[in-house]
Design a protein around this motif. Structure first.
Motif, PDB file in Angstrom:
ATOM      1  N   ALA A  93      59.616  15.229 -52.807  1.00  0.00           N
ATOM      2  CA  ALA A  93      59.308  16.315 -53.738  1.00  0.00           C
ATOM      3  C   ALA A  93      60.471  16.554 -54.698  1.00  0.00           C
ATOM      4  N   ARG A  94      61.697  16.445 -54.192  1.00  0.00           N
ATOM      5  CA  ARG A  94      62.877  16.646 -55.044  1.00  0.00           C
ATOM      6  C   ARG A  94      62.868  15.700 -56.231  1.00  0.00           C
ATOM      7  N   TRP A  95      62.599  14.416 -55.968  1.00  0.00           N
ATOM      8  CA  TRP A  95      62.641  13.447 -57.054  1.00  0.00           C
ATOM      9  C   TRP A  95      61.427  13.557 -57.960  1.00  0.00           C
ATOM     10  N   LEU A  96      60.278  13.905 -57.400  1.00  0.00           N
ATOM     11  CA  LEU A  96      59.097  14.065 -58.243  1.00  0.00           C
ATOM     12  C   LEU A  96      59.218  15.287 -59.144  1.00  0.00           C
ATOM     13  N   ALA A  97      60.015  16.263 -58.729  1.00  0.00           N
ATOM     14  CA  ALA A  97      60.229  17.444 -59.568  1.00  0.00           C
ATOM     15  C   ALA A  97      60.928  17.087 -60.873  1.00  0.00           C
TER      16      ALA A  97
END
Length: 513
Positions: free
Chosen positions: A420-424
């Motif tokens: 989720a961190r990188w997709l944000a």
């Protein structure tokens, strides 16, 4: 070996209920452990495995139910009480002091004392005796733990747990960071303990290991017991369906969908590396990525999968070649530059290169996005909360609280937070290094389905996994690696299998000869 089921269990946990922060995480769970038996505890992400282990080892308070050891009721009010009752534990994160010797680590808290204080000679002799029982008599007890391999460190942790000669040894994910040879070393020691009459509770996500080692399996799902089974009588597909609550069709469907929707790439690549390499780490190579495709890196241990992934994402700096994004030459000297060009890299090491355990779930998810913006432009609370809640809902992240430290999450949920961190950051290119390592089958299904969904949405994904069946299942194209160089590339299709990749690697051996 295995004790007859009519024999009284060493440990009998009946109707165990555990509440954490007002949430019931175990609902009237039963568990029996017998002497001379390895008992596997299996379950999906958030099933309650760690909670049951911590309840047995005294780390969690038991709110309801009964624990009997050798037929007698006991109250496990803390780790000391559990140890006194004959229960010892060694956990996934080996908690050893690297600057101390093997003997000091094994005997910590149980040193041999004389009237003048600790007798280190006697302490080393006793440590050697414990190591000998595990088949590790060749180890020098004076050697510093920091010089040992991960597998031997794990065995030293087990030796420390065995100093008090417990009736029960609890092992929570002891093989998560070990290679095949190291796992074999550990299993030899565990079989030796089993044959000495120790009851071993073995928690693992690896089905092959569970079937190779265990005599009996207890399955949990969503904090509820799903039954106890003799390992040899439990079909693997049945086990998986009990763990995830549905038939094992999802993984097959993901692979079928990827092959059915595959389109030959055309036009300008989203990302291109020409002659990119790093001396001593990976030979100069060419690599292309198109929007909407997953390119797998297929190779055996030591082939250079991680090294190539780090080069493509600026984590390691290339000393040759050129990078192009949408046909334009760019520099990728570091991860920050890669992020500015919308290239994100998710490390295989959740602890060292990924999750920051002390930060909350919220903070972990927005960390990379805030880094791109710079600390002079902080994300507002409203934007942060909306972003985090969206990912928590869509990824089904299970956490005590969004403000809870990330260390409280299971491995599968930590992996979802990291993704989720990188997709944000809304990347155009996403490099995933072992995104499903060390997590349960249900979390694997979710993450693999998410990767396939990202590709359908137009993202370009580099997928790295030591499990070649995953690479074949998810990838549109596969770059074959060996000895830290790319030896070929193959398009996915109905005729491609893990054996195809292995044969290509073996054929390269023949060409070299």
């Amino acid at each position: 070996m295995t004790t007859d089921a009519s024999t009284r269990p060493v440990v009998e946990m009946t109707g165990i209920t555990v509440d954490i922060g007002g949430t019931t995480v175990l609902h009237e769970v039963d568990l029996r452990l017998f002497a001379g038996e390895v008992h596997a505890l299996m379950g999906g992400n958030g099933a309650g495995k760690s909670s049951l282990v911590k309840a047995l080892s005294g780390a969690y308070r038991i709110g309801g139910g009964e624990v009997r050891i050798d037929g007698e009721p006991v109250v496990l009010a803390g780790p000391a009480e559990a140890e006194a009752a004959g229960v010892a534990a060694a956990f996934q994160d080996v908690d050893l002091c690297g600057n101390l010797s093997i003997a000091e680590n094994v005997m910590i808290g149980h040193e041999e004392r004389r009237w003048f204080g600790i007798s280190w000679a006697a302490t080393r002799r006793r440590a050697s005796a414990v190591l000998e029982e595990l088949g590790l008599g060749e180890l020098d007890p004076r050697r510093a733990v920091a010089t040992l391999s991960p597998a031997i460190q794990q065995l030293v942790a087990i030796a420390r747990a065995m100093v008090t000669h417990p009736k029960v040894l609890v092992l929570d994910e002891p093989t998560s960071s070990l290679d095949a040879d190291e796992v074999a070393t550990l299993f030899r020691a565990l079989r030796r303990l089993r044959d000495q009459g120790v009851a071993i509770l073995f928690v693992s996500h690896y089905l092959e290991q569970v079937y190779a080692l265990s005599d009996r399996i207890t399955v949990l799902r969503d904090g509820h017991g799903q039954g106890e089974y003799a390992t040899r009588e439990l079909d693997r597909a049945v086990l998986i369906s009990k763990m995830i609550g549905k038939e094992l069709t999802e993984l097959r469907r993901i692979g079928s969908d990827r092959r059915a929707h595959r389109v030959e790439p055309t036009g300008t690549p989203v990302f291109r590396a020409v002659g990119v390499g790093r001396r001593g780490e990976f030979a100069a190579t060419d690599f292309e990525l198109y929007g909407g495709e997953v390119v797998g890196l297929g190779g055996l241990r030591g082939s250079g999968r991680t090294e190539l992934g780090q080069l493509l994402a600026g984590v390691a700096r290339s000393d040759s070649g050129t990078f192009l994004i949408d046909g334009r030459t760019v520099g990728l000297p570091n991860p920050a530059a890669a992020l500015r060009h919308r290239i994100a890299f998710a490390s295989e090491d959740r602890r060292e290169g990924g999750i920051i355990e002390e930060l909350s779930v919220r903070e972990n998810i927005v960390l990379a996005l805030q880094a791109i913006r710079g600390w002079a432009r902080p994300i507002s609370n409203a934007e942060r909360d909306a972003l985090v809640e969206r990912f928590v809902e869509s990824f089904d992240i299970v956490a005590p609280s969004l403000d809870a430290p990330a260390r409280q999450l299971s491995g599968g949920n930590q992996q979802k937070v990291l993704l989720a961190r990188w997709l944000a950051t809304r990347p155009h290119v996403l490099v995933l290094d072992e995104p499903t390592r060390g997590i349960d089958i249900a979390a694997k299904v979710e993450i693999q389905a998410r990767i396939a969904e990202l590709a359908r949405g137009g993202m370009a994904v580099v997928f790295i996994s030591s499990e070649l069946d995953e690479v074949v299942r998810l990838s549109d194209r596969i770059a074959i690696l060996k000895d830290r160089r790319k030896i070929g590339e193959v398009s996915n299709g109905p005729g491609l299998s893990v054996d195809t990749i292995i044969e290509m690697i073996a054929a390269d051996d023949e060409d070299d000869a």
